[in-house]
Design a protein around this motif. Structure first.
Motif, PDB file in Angstrom:
ATOM      1  N   ILE A   6      31.237  37.494  43.286  1.00  0.00           N
ATOM      2  CA  ILE A   6      31.406  37.388  44.740  1.00  0.00           C
ATOM      3  C   ILE A   6      32.261  38.539  45.260  1.00  0.00           C
ATOM      4  O   ILE A   6      32.246  38.830  46.466  1.00  0.00           O
ATOM      5  N   GLY A   7      32.997  39.211  44.378  1.00  0.00           N
ATOM      6  CA  GLY A   7      33.800  40.354  44.799  1.00  0.00           C
ATOM      7  C   GLY A   7      32.975  41.530  45.265  1.00  0.00           C
ATOM      8  O   GLY A   7      33.499  42.453  45.901  1.00  0.00           O
ATOM      9  N   ARG A  60      35.184  30.996  35.818  1.00  0.00           N
ATOM     10  CA  ARG A  60      35.889  31.370  37.050  1.00  0.00           C
ATOM     11  C   ARG A  60      36.008  32.897  37.156  1.00  0.00           C
ATOM     12  O   ARG A  60      35.821  33.467  38.243  1.00  0.00           O
ATOM     13  N   ASN A  61      36.312  33.561  36.052  1.00  0.00           N
ATOM     14  CA  ASN A  61      36.423  35.023  36.076  1.00  0.00           C
ATOM     15  C   ASN A  61      35.104  35.669  36.472  1.00  0.00           C
ATOM     16  O   ASN A  61      35.077  36.606  37.274  1.00  0.00           O
ATOM     17  N   GLN A  62      34.007  35.187  35.901  1.00  0.00           N
ATOM     18  CA  GLN A  62      32.689  35.746  36.215  1.00  0.00           C
ATOM     19  C   GLN A  62      32.321  35.492  37.673  1.00  0.00           C
ATOM     20  O   GLN A  62      31.767  36.370  38.349  1.00  0.00           O
ATOM     21  N   THR A 115      25.973  41.709  34.716  1.00  0.00           N
ATOM     22  CA  THR A 115      26.611  42.959  34.288  1.00  0.00           C
ATOM     23  C   THR A 115      26.891  43.890  35.466  1.00  0.00           C
ATOM     24  O   THR A 115      27.821  44.689  35.416  1.00  0.00           O
ATOM     25  N   LEU A 116      26.109  43.799  36.523  1.00  0.00           N
ATOM     26  CA  LEU A 116      26.351  44.650  37.691  1.00  0.00           C
ATOM     27  C   LEU A 116      27.680  44.293  38.355  1.00  0.00           C
ATOM     28  O   LEU A 116      28.337  45.151  38.956  1.00  0.00           O
ATOM     29  N   ALA A 117      28.114  43.032  38.211  1.00  0.00           N
ATOM     30  CA  ALA A 117      29.339  42.596  38.883  1.00  0.00           C
ATOM     31  C   ALA A 117      30.573  43.218  38.274  1.00  0.00           C
ATOM     32  O   ALA A 117      31.601  43.378  38.943  1.00  0.00           O
ATOM     33  N   ALA A 118      30.485  43.607  36.995  1.00  0.00           N
ATOM     34  CA  ALA A 118      31.684  44.052  36.291  1.00  0.00           C
ATOM     35  C   ALA A 118      31.938  45.533  36.384  1.00  0.00           C
ATOM     36  O   ALA A 118      32.817  46.043  35.728  1.00  0.00           O
ATOM     37  N   GLY A 119      31.178  46.251  37.185  1.00  0.00           N
ATOM     38  CA  GLY A 119      31.445  47.670  37.164  1.00  0.00           C
ATOM     39  C   GLY A 119      30.842  48.498  38.252  1.00  0.00           C
ATOM     40  O   GLY A 119      31.543  49.019  39.088  1.00  0.00           O
TER      41      GLY A 119
END
Length: 933
Positions: free
Chosen positions: A669-670, A662-664, A636-640
Motif C-alpha cells: 500500500i506504500g 503486516r510488513n508485506q 516483488t514490485l512493492a519492495a523496490g
C-alpha cells in the motif's frame, strides 16, 4: 642529469638556427670540398645529420595541434627532440666504419672514386630517411584517423559497464568537435603528397641505381637493429605526442577547477568540528544543482534536514532510520554516500534486495558519477568483478544485491582491502529476518563490523519493529518519523461495499460507499471482484497497480480487464503505445508475448519476474511517462522499483498460498500516492467474508519482529559462516569463532532463539559437522591442550564450496557426481551433462505419476538408459514403484519426473531441439535425488 639536459637544449638550439636547404642536401660534394682523414668523417656526419633534420623539417607535413597552447613550445617538429637526434647520430656513427671498411676494400687512390663513395652515402642516407618518414607518416595518419575526442584515458580505463552508455552519449555529442581536425589532417596529407612528388627525378633515379649496392653493404642484423631502434622509438614517441587530447572549453575547465576547490573545502569542513555545513550538507554546490537537474529536487524535507544534521551522523556513527514508504529515505543515503566518495575519498557499498532495484539505482546514479568523477559499478546477476579493481584516484560506488554484496565483502577481506570501504548502506534492512537471504545479509554486516572499525553502516526500512535488537547488533543510533509527502487512505472491499480503515472505530473500519457500476451477467461471472469498476475510476488519467497472488494470475487479470474496457481507451496516447509494442518486439527478436500484444493498446500490462530485463525496463519507462496506466503485478514490485500509483488494489490477502504479513501489506500500500503529482493515495484490499477476521487483525496488529535466521538456515547460515571465517582467516580457532558469534544478530537474540542448546554448543557442533564432512581439518601443528584453542584450516573442498557459494548440504554430493563424471562422461546424449548441472533442491518440488514415469523411462534410448544404470537408477526399481510397491528410498526420485513426463506427453506445437530434451532434464533431477540418497 642537469649537465646532460643543458647539453641537449644547446644542441637543439644550434640545430634550429642552422638548417640546411633541401637543395644543399641533394648536391653531391665536390673533390675540392673533400679533405682526407678525420675531417672527411666529420663532413660525413654533418651531411647525414643535416639531411635527416631537413627531411624532418620539410618533408613531414605540419601537424595542427588542437590544444590552446603548442605542446612543443617554439619547436614545430616533435622529431627534432634531442633524444631522437642522439639516437640517429648514434646509428649513423655505427654505420660509418662499415662504409669505410667496404670502401677500403674496393677503393683506389683515385679521388674520383672516393667522391663517388660519398655520393652513394649521401643519396642512400636521404632515401632511407625518406622511406622511414613516409612509412612513419602513413602509420601516424592511420592512427590519427582512429583517434576520436573522448574522455581521458584514466576515465575510460576499465570503465564499469553501467556507465558505458553515458560515455557513448558524450562521445556522440563530441563528434562535431572532430570535424575541424579531420579536415586539417586531410589537407596535410595532400600537402605531404605534393612535396614528395616535387622531389628531383634524377635523385630518385640515382637512388634506384645505388639501392642494390647499398643493400649489399648492410647486413640483415644491422637492418633489424636500425628498424627496431629508430622506428620503434620514433613511432611510439611521435604517436604519443600526436594523440589528441579532449577539447574542453575554458568554461568547463573553470567549472571543474571550482568543483575541485569546493570538494577540498568540504573535506576540511567534514574533518573539522565546525557546524558549518557548506554549500550543500558538506558537499559542493554542484551536487545540489545536479539534484535539481536530474531529479527535480530543489529542497529537502524537514525530516531529511534533521536526519543529516544529527550529531551521530556528523560523528560517522552507525545509523538506522525508519519512515513510511515514499518518505524520501533514499535521498538521505545518497547524500551520505556522496560525502564519503567526494570528501573522504573512500569506496561505498550499497546493498539492495533485488536485481531490478539495483539496475534502477545504477541508472539513477551513473550520471552523478560522470559529473562528479567517481565510478558506479553493478554487482547483480552475472555482473561484478571479485575482487574489485583497485583504483588510485577515483573511488567506486558498488551497488549490489544481498548475495553479491556478501561475495564482494569476502573478496575485500581476503585481499586486505576492507579498510578502503568507508560506508555500507543497506536498503530494506528488515530483510535481515527473511530466510536464507536474511542470514547472508547478517553475515555480511557482521564481517564488516568485525574486520573494519572505520567502516560506517547505514540501514533504512519502512517496516521495522524490534529496532533495539538491530541497534545492539549494528552498534547504531536510531531515527524515525511518520512523515509522508502524500496522504494515504486505506480501504477494504467486501462484496459491493467499500469500507475505510479507521483505527478509532470499534471493529477497525467504517462504511464508505457502494460501488456504482453496471455489470452484465457475463461481466459478473468474469469479474466477481469488480476489478473493472475499481480500475476504471482512475485510469487512464491516473495510474493504478493491481497486486496479484501469482504470476499467472497477473496475466489473466490483465487480459480480463482489457476484454471489458471500452474502445475509447485505445485512443489514449495511441501512437506511443504502438511505439512501445515495436520496441518490445525489437528486444525480444520479434517474439512478443501475445498477452502484452493484446493488453498494451489499452494501456495495460503485467509486471513480474517472467519478463526479461529489457522488457521490464521498457514497460517501466512507459508506465512512468503515463503511456501505460495500469500494471498487474506480484508482491516483488512493492519492495523496490519506484513505480507509485494513484490507487493500489490488492487482488487478495495472499502472496502465493501464504496469508499476507503486516510488513508485506505496508510495502504494497506504500506504493499509493506520488509525491509532486498526486494529492492523495488510495489502497483497496479485496477480501472474502471468510478472510474478514484475519484481515481485521492484519490491519490493526503491529509490524512483525525481525529474527535472525543464521542457525535456522543451518547449511546456508551458520555452517557457511564458519567455513568462510576460517577460509578468510578472520577467526581460525573455537574461541575466536565463539567471540565472533556473540557479535552477530543471532548472538544478540540468542536468549530468545536458543531454548535447548547454548551458543557454545551450537558452535562446537557446527565445527564438528564441517570437519566430519571433509570441509575443515584441525591443525596438526597446534599442540594446545585446550579444545577452544585448537586451530582449524580449510580443505580444498571447503574452499571450493565457499568460493562457489555452494549449499553445504549438497557440496559433497556434487563433488562425488563430478568425480564420477570424470571417470566416464557419457556424451552420446544430453542426459549425463544435464544431470551434472541440475540443481539438487529441485527434487522436493516434484510429485510424479509412477506409471508415466515408467512409460517415459522405457522410451529412453539405450545410451540414456546406460547413463541411468551408471548412476544407479534401474528399470526394475521404477517398475516396482509403478506397480504400487512401497519403496521409500526412491519416493522423491519418482516425483521429480512427473513434470517432464507431462511435458513429454503434450508437446508444444513447435518443438526445438532443446525442448525435445526437456524430459531428459527432469529425469536428471530424479537421478540427482537418487544419487544423493
Amino acid at each position: 642529469m642537469n649537465e646532460g639536459g643543458s647539453r641537449i637544449r644547446r644542441r637543439v638550439a644550434v640545430r634550429k638556427r642552422n638548417r640546411p636547404s633541401l637543395e644543399s642536401i641533394f648536391a653531391s660534394p665536390t673533390a675540392a670540398d673533400l679533405q682526407p682523414g678525420d675531417e672527411v668523417e666529420e663532413d660525413e656526419e654533418e651531411i647525414m645529420a643535416g639531411s635527416r633534420r631537413k627531411k624532418t623539417a620539410e618533408v613531414q607535413p605540419v601537424e595542427n595541434n588542437d590544444s590552446e597552447e603548442d605542446m612543443f613550445g617554439d619547436y614545430d617538429r616533435f622529431a627534432e627532440n634531442s633524444f631522437l637526434a642522439h639516437v640517429d647520430d648514434l646509428e649513423q656513427y655505427m654505420q660509418l666504419p662499415e662504409h669505410r671498411k667496404h670502401a677500403s676494400d674496393l677503393a683506389t687512390d683515385d679521388l674520383c672514386s672516393e667522391s663517388d663513395r660519398h655520393n652513394k652515402l649521401s643519396v642512400t642516407t636521404i632515401d632511407n630517411f625518406t622511406e622511414l618518414k613516409m612509412d612513419e607518416h602513413t602509420k601516424n595518419e592511420s592512427r590519427q584517423e582512429d583517434v576520436c575526442i573522448e574522455p581521458e584515458p584514466d576515465l575510460l580505463y576499465d570503465i564499469p559497464s553501467s556507465q558505458v552508455l553515458y560515455f557513448e552519449n558524450l562521445h556522440n555529442s563530441s563528434n562535431d568537435l572532430g570535424d575541424q581536425s579531420t579536415k586539417e589532417r586531410d589537407c596535410n596529407s595532400s600537402s605531404h603528397k605534393t612535396v614528395n612528388e616535387e622531389l628531383p627525378q634524377n635523385s630518385i633515379e640515382q637512388h634506384q641505381q645505388t639501392d642494390d649496392s647499398s643493400s649489399k653493404v648492410r647486413t640483415s642484423s644491422e637492418e633489424n637493429r636500425r628498424k627496431s631502434l629508430k622506428e620503434h622509438l620514433k613511432s611510439a614517441m611521435t604517436g604519443n605526442a600526436k594523440a589528441q587530447t579532449p577539447i574542453f572549453s575554458k568554461t568547463k575547465q573553470l567549472k571543474e577547477t571550482l568543483l575541485s576547490e569546493e570538494i577540498n573545502v568540504a573535506k576540511k569542513t567534514i574533518e573539522s568540528s565546525s557546524d558549518d555545513l557548506g554549500p550543500f550538507y558538506s558537499l559542493p554546490s554542484k551536487v545540489r544543482d545536479l539534484y535539481v537537474q536530474f531529479k527535480g529536487i530543489g529542497k529537502l524535507y524537514e525530516w531529511q534536514h534533521t536526519c543529516l544534521t544529527l550529531n551521530s551522523v556528523q560523528e560517522r556513527k552507525n545509523l538506522i532510520y525508519s519512515l513510511p514508504t515514499s518518505g524520501g529515505k533514499t535521498l538521505v543515503a545518497e547524500i551520505l554516500m556522496l560525502q564519503e566518495l567526494l570528501c573522504r575519498r573512500r569506496d561505498v557499498l550499497m546493498i539492495l534486495p533485488y536485481v531490478a532495484i539495483v539496475q534502477e539505482k545504477i541508472s539513477g546514479l551513473s550520471s552523478f558519477g560522470i559529473e562528479l568523477g567517481f565510478f558506479v559499478e553493478e554487482y547483480a546477476g552475472s555482473k561484478g568483478k571479485f575482487p574489485p579493481i583497485k583504483r588510485r584516484e577515483k573511488k567506486s560506488l558498488y551497488i549490489a544485491t544481498i548475495e553479491k554484496g556478501h561475495s564482494l565483502v569476502n573478496s575485500l577481506i581476503e585481499t586486505g582491502r576492507i579498510g578502503s570501504l568507508g560506508l555500507v548502506v543497506v536498503d530494506e534492512l528488515h530483510m535481515i529476518g527473511e530466510g536464507s537471504r536474511g542470514a547472508i545479509l547478517e553475515m555480511t554486516l557482521a564481517k564488516v563490523l568485525y574486520t573494519s572499525k572505520t567502516t560506517q553502516i547505514i540501514g533504512m526500512s519502512a517496516t521495522l519493529n524490534n529496532v533495539e535488537d538491530l541497534q545492539e547488533f549494528l552498534q547504531a543510533e536510531y531515527y524515525t518519523s511518520q512523515f509522508r509527502p502524500v496522504e494515504l487512505k486505506e480501504y477494504l472491499k467486501i462484496n459491493d461495499a467499500i469500507y475505510e480503515v479507521d483505527s478509532k472505530a470499534e471493529n477497525g473500519m467504517t462504511f464508505s460507499r457502494l460501488l456504482n457500476y453496471k455489470y452484465s451477467d457475463t461481466l459478473k461471472k468474469m469479474d466477481p471482484d469488480h476489478l473493472v469498476a475499481l480500475v476504471t475510476e482512475v485510469i487512464p488519467n491516473y495510474s493504478c497497480l493491481v497486486f496479484c497472488p501469482t504470476k499467472k494470475n497477473c496475466e489473466n487479470v490483465a487480459e480480463m480487464i482489457c476484454k471489458f474496457l471500452s474502445k475509447e481507451y485505445l485512443k489514449h496516447r495511441e501512437e506511443e503505445k504502438h511505439e512501445v509494442i515495436k520496441n518490445l518486439k525489437n528486444v525480444s527478436s520479434g517474439n512478443l508475448c501475445p498477452v502484452l500484444k493484446r493488453t498494451i493498446p489499452f494501456g495495460v500490462a503485467y509486471h513480474h519476474s517472467g519478463l526479461t530485463s529489457d522488457e521490464r525496463k521498457l514497460l517501466e519507462e512507459a508506465y512512468s511517462t503515463g503511456v501505460l496506466c495500469l500494471f498487474t503485478c506480484t508482491s516483488t514490485l512493492a519492495a523496490g522499483v519506484n513505480l507509485p500509483a494513484r490507487r493500489v488494489i490488492l487482488r487478495a490477502p495472499y502472496v502465493a498460498k501464504e496469508f499476507l504479513k503486516r510488513n508485506q501489506y505496508k510495502q504494497m500500500i506504500g506504493r499509493a500516492g506520488r509525491a509532486g503529482i498526486d494529492s492523495i493515495g488510495e489502497s483497496i484490499l479485496i477480501l472474502q467474508e471468510k478472510d474478514k477476521q484475519q484481515v481485521l487483525e492484519l490491519i490493526s496488529r503491529p509490524l512483525e519482529n525481525c529474527y535472525s535466521h543464521l542457525v535456522q538456515e543451518f547449511t546456508k547460515g551458520i555452517q557457511t559462516l564458519f567455513l568462510s571465517l576460517i577460509g578468510l582467516k578472520i577467526a581460525t580457532n573455537l574461541d575466536d569463532i565463539y567471540h565472533f558469534m556473540n557479535g552477530t544478530f543471532f548472538g544478540v537474540q540468542q536468549k530468545i532463539l536458543l531454548k535447548g542448546k547454548s551458543l557454545w554448543e551450537i558452535t562446537v557442533e557446527s565445527l564438528r559437522y564441517l570437519t566430519e564432512k571433509g570441509l575443515l581439518q584441525k591443525d596438526t601443528t597446534d599442540k594446545s591442550e585446550e579444545e577452544f584453542q585448537h586451530s582449524f584450516h580449510i580443505t580444498k573442498l571447503g574452499r571450493a564450496s565457499f568460493k562457489g557459494t555452494i549449499d553445504l548440504a549438497y557440496c559433497d554430493v556434487l563433488y562425488r557426481d563430478l568425480k564420477k563424471g570424470l571417470e566416464g562422461l557419457v556424451l552420446e546424449s544430453l542426459l549425463h551433462l544435464i544431470y551434472l548441472t541440475t540443481p539438487y533442491d529441485m527434487a522436493s518440488q516434484c510429485d510424479p505419476d509412477w506409471m508415466i514415469y515408467f512409460r517415459q523411462f522405457s522410451q529412453l534410448s539405450p545410451a540414456e538408459q546406460n547413463v541411468a544404470a551408471l548412476l544407479g537408477v534401474s528399470e526394475n526399481f521404477i517398475g516396482k514403484k509403478a506397480s504400487g510397491q512401497a519403496i521409500r528410498k526412491l519416493l522423491v526420485v519418482a516425483g521429480n519426473l512427473w513434470h517432464p513426463l507431462a511435458c513429454k506427453r503434450i508437446p508444444p506445437p513447435s518443438v526445438s531441439v532443446g525442448q525435445c530434451h526437456l524430459h531428459i532434464a527432469f529425469l536428471s533431477v530424479s537421478l540427482c535425488v537418487h544419487s544423493s540418497l
